[in-house]
Design a protein around this motif. Structure first.
Motif, PDB file in Angstrom:
ATOM      1  N   ALA A   1       0.699  -1.137  -0.166  1.00 46.38           N
ATOM      2  CA  ALA A   1       0.159   0.170   0.032  1.00 46.38           C
ATOM      3  C   ALA A   1       0.819   1.237   0.065  1.00 46.38           C
ATOM      4  O   ALA A   1       1.849   1.269   0.701  1.00 46.38           O
ATOM      5  CB  ALA A   1      -1.080   0.084   1.206  1.00 46.38           C
ATOM      6  N   PHE A   2       0.548   2.321  -0.691  1.00 46.68           N
ATOM      7  CA  PHE A   2       1.069   3.806  -0.482  1.00 46.68           C
ATOM      8  C   PHE A   2       0.710   4.085   0.889  1.00 46.68           C
ATOM      9  O   PHE A   2      -0.163   3.753   1.512  1.00 46.68           O
ATOM     10  CB  PHE A   2       0.480   4.667  -1.456  1.00 46.68           C
ATOM     11  N   ALA A   3       1.831   4.934   1.406  1.00 52.53           N
ATOM     12  CA  ALA A   3       1.585   5.452   2.715  1.00 52.53           C
ATOM     13  C   ALA A   3       0.515   6.299   2.888  1.00 52.53           C
ATOM     14  O   ALA A   3       0.197   7.100   1.768  1.00 52.53           O
ATOM     15  CB  ALA A   3       2.996   5.953   2.857  1.00 52.53           C
ATOM     16  N   ASP A   4       0.002   6.603   3.846  1.00 52.86           N
ATOM     17  CA  ASP A   4      -1.129   7.491   4.309  1.00 52.86           C
ATOM     18  C   ASP A   4      -2.408   7.560   3.321  1.00 52.86           C
ATOM     19  O   ASP A   4      -2.607   8.652   2.649  1.00 52.86           O
ATOM     20  CB  ASP A   4      -0.412   8.893   4.272  1.00 52.86           C
TER      21      ASP A   4
ATOM     22  N   VAL B   1      10.164   8.647  -0.160  1.00 59.72           N
ATOM     23  CA  VAL B   1       9.968   7.838  -1.527  1.00 59.72           C
ATOM     24  C   VAL B   1      10.138   6.363  -1.383  1.00 59.72           C
ATOM     25  O   VAL B   1      11.056   5.973  -0.518  1.00 59.72           O
ATOM     26  CB  VAL B   1      11.251   8.620  -2.249  1.00 59.72           C
ATOM     27  N   THR B   2       9.120   5.472  -1.935  1.00 56.75           N
ATOM     28  CA  THR B   2       9.161   4.114  -1.803  1.00 56.75           C
ATOM     29  C   THR B   2       9.311   3.444  -2.953  1.00 56.75           C
ATOM     30  O   THR B   2       8.240   3.702  -3.698  1.00 56.75           O
ATOM     31  CB  THR B   2       8.079   3.846  -0.823  1.00 56.75           C
ATOM     32  N   ALA B   3      10.578   2.855  -3.406  1.00 58.96           N
ATOM     33  CA  ALA B   3      10.552   2.297  -4.621  1.00 58.96           C
ATOM     34  C   ALA B   3       9.551   1.010  -4.794  1.00 58.96           C
ATOM     35  O   ALA B   3       9.522   0.393  -3.853  1.00 58.96           O
ATOM     36  CB  ALA B   3      12.184   1.948  -4.766  1.00 58.96           C
ATOM     37  N   PHE B   4       9.008   0.668  -5.961  1.00 59.99           N
ATOM     38  CA  PHE B   4       8.235  -0.424  -6.507  1.00 59.99           C
ATOM     39  C   PHE B   4       9.377  -1.656  -6.296  1.00 59.99           C
ATOM     40  O   PHE B   4      10.566  -1.323  -6.608  1.00 59.99           O
ATOM     41  CB  PHE B   4       7.661  -0.251  -7.692  1.00 59.99           C
ATOM     42  N   ALA B   5       8.978  -2.792  -5.405  1.00 57.86           N
ATOM     43  CA  ALA B   5       9.745  -3.810  -5.596  1.00 57.86           C
ATOM     44  C   ALA B   5      10.269  -4.263  -6.883  1.00 57.86           C
ATOM     45  O   ALA B   5       9.443  -4.320  -8.027  1.00 57.86           O
ATOM     46  CB  ALA B   5       9.065  -5.039  -4.880  1.00 57.86           C
ATOM     47  N   ASP B   6      11.487  -4.854  -6.912  1.00 53.13           N
ATOM     48  CA  ASP B   6      11.958  -5.656  -8.112  1.00 53.13           C
ATOM     49  C   ASP B   6      12.202  -4.929  -9.363  1.00 53.13           C
ATOM     50  O   ASP B   6      11.445  -5.041 -10.522  1.00 53.13           O
ATOM     51  CB  ASP B   6      11.374  -6.782  -8.506  1.00 53.13           C
TER      52      ASP B   6
ATOM     53  N   GLY C   1      24.088  -4.767 -14.263  1.00 55.44           N
ATOM     54  CA  GLY C   1      23.694  -4.168 -13.164  1.00 55.44           C
ATOM     55  C   GLY C   1      22.834  -2.644 -13.278  1.00 55.44           C
ATOM     56  O   GLY C   1      22.640  -2.012 -12.346  1.00 55.44           O
ATOM     57  N   VAL C   2      22.656  -2.307 -14.614  1.00 59.40           N
ATOM     58  CA  VAL C   2      22.032  -1.134 -14.813  1.00 59.40           C
ATOM     59  C   VAL C   2      20.560  -1.111 -14.845  1.00 59.40           C
ATOM     60  O   VAL C   2      20.060  -2.065 -15.337  1.00 59.40           O
ATOM     61  CB  VAL C   2      22.800  -0.276 -15.885  1.00 59.40           C
ATOM     62  N   ILE C   3      19.729  -0.178 -14.154  1.00 61.56           N
ATOM     63  CA  ILE C   3      18.382  -0.163 -14.103  1.00 61.56           C
ATOM     64  C   ILE C   3      17.762  -0.262 -15.320  1.00 61.56           C
ATOM     65  O   ILE C   3      17.826   0.887 -16.247  1.00 61.56           O
ATOM     66  CB  ILE C   3      17.689   0.944 -13.331  1.00 61.56           C
ATOM     67  N   LEU C   4      17.009  -1.140 -15.846  1.00 62.13           N
ATOM     68  CA  LEU C   4      16.240  -0.774 -16.941  1.00 62.13           C
ATOM     69  C   LEU C   4      14.604  -0.483 -16.928  1.00 62.13           C
ATOM     70  O   LEU C   4      14.035  -0.083 -17.854  1.00 62.13           O
ATOM     71  CB  LEU C   4      16.367  -2.450 -17.965  1.00 62.13           C
ATOM     72  N   SER C   5      14.036  -0.797 -15.747  1.00 61.83           N
ATOM     73  CA  SER C   5      12.678  -0.312 -15.364  1.00 61.83           C
ATOM     74  C   SER C   5      12.517  -0.298 -13.919  1.00 61.83           C
ATOM     75  O   SER C   5      13.114  -1.143 -13.082  1.00 61.83           O
ATOM     76  CB  SER C   5      11.688  -1.248 -16.022  1.00 61.83           C
ATOM     77  N   CYS C   6      11.928   0.953 -13.407  1.00 59.40           N
ATOM     78  CA  CYS C   6      11.639   0.774 -12.232  1.00 59.40           C
ATOM     79  C   CYS C   6      10.647   2.096 -11.722  1.00 59.40           C
ATOM     80  O   CYS C   6      10.123   2.435 -12.736  1.00 59.40           O
ATOM     81  CB  CYS C   6      12.872   1.364 -11.103  1.00 59.40           C
ATOM     82  N   GLY C   7      10.048   2.038 -10.329  1.00 57.53           N
ATOM     83  CA  GLY C   7       8.896   3.117 -10.330  1.00 57.53           C
ATOM     84  C   GLY C   7       9.114   3.379  -8.772  1.00 57.53           C
ATOM     85  O   GLY C   7       9.983   2.846  -7.997  1.00 57.53           O
ATOM     86  N   ALA C   8       8.207   4.164  -8.347  1.00 61.51           N
ATOM     87  CA  ALA C   8       8.091   4.392  -6.805  1.00 61.51           C
ATOM     88  C   ALA C   8       6.967   5.007  -6.724  1.00 61.51           C
ATOM     89  O   ALA C   8       6.363   5.789  -7.367  1.00 61.51           O
ATOM     90  CB  ALA C   8       9.377   5.380  -6.520  1.00 61.51           C
ATOM     91  N   SER C   9       6.534   5.055  -5.144  1.00 61.59           N
ATOM     92  CA  SER C   9       5.506   6.045  -4.540  1.00 61.59           C
ATOM     93  C   SER C   9       5.996   7.206  -3.994  1.00 61.59           C
ATOM     94  O   SER C   9       7.064   7.043  -3.373  1.00 61.59           O
ATOM     95  CB  SER C   9       4.355   5.390  -4.053  1.00 61.59           C
ATOM     96  N   LEU C  10       5.555   8.379  -4.043  1.00 63.78           N
ATOM     97  CA  LEU C  10       5.998   9.351  -3.411  1.00 63.78           C
ATOM     98  C   LEU C  10       4.884   9.989  -2.555  1.00 63.78           C
ATOM     99  O   LEU C  10       3.844   9.999  -2.859  1.00 63.78           O
ATOM    100  CB  LEU C  10       6.569  10.623  -4.357  1.00 63.78           C
ATOM    101  N   ASN C  11       5.267  10.503  -1.412  1.00 63.11           N
ATOM    102  CA  ASN C  11       4.394  10.843  -0.253  1.00 63.11           C
ATOM    103  C   ASN C  11       4.708  12.225   0.387  1.00 63.11           C
ATOM    104  O   ASN C  11       5.747  12.466   0.946  1.00 63.11           O
ATOM    105  CB  ASN C  11       4.394   9.812   0.812  1.00 63.11           C
ATOM    106  N   TRP C  12       3.715  13.090   0.564  1.00 65.11           N
ATOM    107  CA  TRP C  12       4.047  14.387   1.057  1.00 65.11           C
ATOM    108  C   TRP C  12       3.797  14.498   2.656  1.00 65.11           C
ATOM    109  O   TRP C  12       3.792  15.537   3.140  1.00 65.11           O
ATOM    110  CB  TRP C  12       3.384  15.449   0.318  1.00 65.11           C
TER     111      TRP C  12
END
Lengths: 361, 361
Positions: free
Chosen positions: A209-212, B207-212, B219-230
């Motif tokens: 889950a996303f925080a908050d 900032v919380t990165a998506f897993a995997d 070892g260079v990132i080809l895809s990733c993501g994250a959720s950001l929270n204020w």
């Protein structure tokens, strides 16, 4: 000639039942034979306002509908907290069950409902109407197209809506004793279903889950989201659902070779035409001054509303069971259960401080 | 009349420099006065192929460009691992710095670059071109519109692209010694910038990165993501970036009263027209058979490419500094630094097992 229509009883006078009643009346294989409410007066008014056939019976209780031998199937748009009780009784009384979403408060409750349906040999289906729009089938074709889509890499789904003050104060979906899953159970159900649908119903391994999340003063979720992970080729999905943002109902599905977007996947802007936008094998043009091809709009025209297609499909399955030609279709209960499992995982992740939660069927 | 154009030197013959050179040649306040490459032959060919003016000098080293008194400013499209060295030397030699993204491998490097620029009194700007498209300003107006957008609740940004096999084997953006941030530094930079832009550059708290994430064999990132929270009213954002999915460059910004979407925010499909889609105060129609209003398309036509608007803006700032009328504008280095901070937080979250990482300016 014997009546071959599937005879529906409706439990309660929920607002959504107006739309689904209309869909039943538009469906040649369906008839409405009864409605029950705790208030006979409300049920009578509902039947009249929604143009029920003269033959439809009106009851002052839910139980009376379930005791009516002229009812083959029930449509249950009651508050979620009442699903366990009434869907189980309905199944025990050998009524097929079309259940509004969210189907239950948790998968334990749903399993009790599904066990009752299985024991009675009745069909179960949840009322996720957009699944039955032919646009959905067209998008699924695209998802499976090796040349135009390739391998699914990620899905991102949104359902936000900003209801009026009356909803935010009084609707069942913001009441902890009625629909305690709030925006997650309502808006989130659709977005999670969209993700599972795009993944051919393969459950994610983890949900984070996303925080908050935002809660109302009664502790009901008004907005939340999560990332989902398959632990396979980095495939991910995200959803975000909210009662606090203007209407947006999006799916973006990204494949190795193509992608598509739909911006009104739950309820098309226009009941008769549903669009989506797809593109494949996009390249930058010279100097990357632009890209080619650009996404194309695909329009799918329908004669009958998606809710009518839903009740017709349900009716066909019930008809097969009634005639002894088929057993209840397992697809629909399995899909409901997977959707509920992901909802439960979101709740568990929120409760445990937004850590990844495993999803096990 | 004295030459008032800002005289650019270009470091290296990167592919992106072809597009930015073209933009410089389209800009009345800019001229190209030099290019340097480790290969004089390559630099000569580049100058010729890209229609540099006769007066432009061609050097067989980066250093020679920086020593040229006829160079006011440098455009640095070198691999990210070389930014620290060459941007610092450029600043020390009193050259204004237009730096390609990602600006550095981490914020520590960037701070060294920014300190060098500040010590020399030169302007710093990163080359995030879409920021300079007038469409971006139009969308920002909408974001600030209390009636048409309301309060920002969430932003969701995507940049995926599926480059050809040559890129995936040989491009600097997949090489650990050149652009070790991979898809995060390249595609992710734009999506993170979009989120910060929509939030008026208020940094997220976590900032919380998506897993995997997906990595290449180096070892260079080809895809990733994250959720950001204020940590403020539940406001969230998500981004997803990838070199493994067909082209998609999306921003969806959701406000309490309205929202907008843009599907080609980084490089418009058409260089001369940029569209976005916005809607406000959407309501369900009777029985929720559809919704009204539907999103409208807004088209912004431009005469000059967004990259030309970028170098012109940079030129104006440099001109002010050169004339002693202004100090270097702090806005651009601050925005770069915030973007880099979020990238660093994504890397930290990935390294620590996808836990939330605090972002502190």
């Amino acid at each position: 000639m014997a009546e071959t229509r599937i005879r529906f009883g409706i439990l309660g006078c929920a607002n959504i039942a107006r739309k689904v009643s209309r869909a039943m009346l538009l469906s040649p294989n369906i008839t409405i034979s009864a409605i029950g409410s705790r208030s006979l007066e409300k049920a009578t008014a509902f039947a009249s306002e929604n143009h029920f056939p003269e033959s439809a019976k009106v009851y002052g209780s839910y139980g009376a509908v379930l005791d009516d031998p002229d009812v083959d199937a029930v449509y249950v748009p009651l508050p979620t907290s009442l699903h366990l009780q009434w869907a189980v009784v309905a199944a025990q009384k050998k009524k097929h069950v079309l259940l509004e979403k969210p189907v239950a408060l948790n998968v334990g409750e749903l399993d009790t409902i599904l066990a009752a349906c299985e024991a009675s040999g009745v069909q179960f289906m949840d009322a996720t109407m957009w699944m039955h729009h032919p646009r959905t089938a067209e998008m699924k074709k695209l998802l499976l197209d090796e040349q135009r889509f390739g391998q699914l890499k990620s899905v991102h789904s949104l359902y936000t809506v900003a209801p009026d003050d009356d909803f935010m104060k009084n609707d069942i979906r913001v009441k902890p004793d009625l629909d305690s899953l709030g925006a997650l159970g309502d808006a989130g159900w659709y977005t999670i279903r969209a993700i599972l649908w795009a993944n051919d119903y393969e459950l994610p391994k983890t949900v984070t889950a996303f925080a908050d999340p935002v809660y109302n003063e009664s502790g009901v979720i008004l907005s939340c989201g999560a990332s989902l992970n398959w632990k396979k080729d980095g495939k991910v999905a995200t959803f975000y659902c909210s009662f606090l943002s203007n209407l947006c109902t999006d799916i973006v599905a990204l494949g190795s070779k193509g992608n598509f977007r739909v911006h009104d996947f739950i309820i098309p802007y226009n009941e008769k035409v549903g669009s989506f936008y797809a593109v494949a094998n996009t390249k930058w043009i010279e100097l990357a001054l632009g890209s080619d091809p650009v996404p194309s709009e695909f329009k799918i025209t329908i004669d009958v509303p998606q809710e009518a297609l839903m009740v017709q499909e349900f009716g066909r399955l019930v008809e097969g069971v009634r005639n002894g030609e088929a057993k209840p279709d397992k697809k629909w209960p399995v899909i409901s259960r997977k959707t509920q499992l992901v909802i439960d995982a979101v709740v568990a992740s929120i409760k445990s401080g937004f850590v990844p939660v495993e999803v096990i069927y």
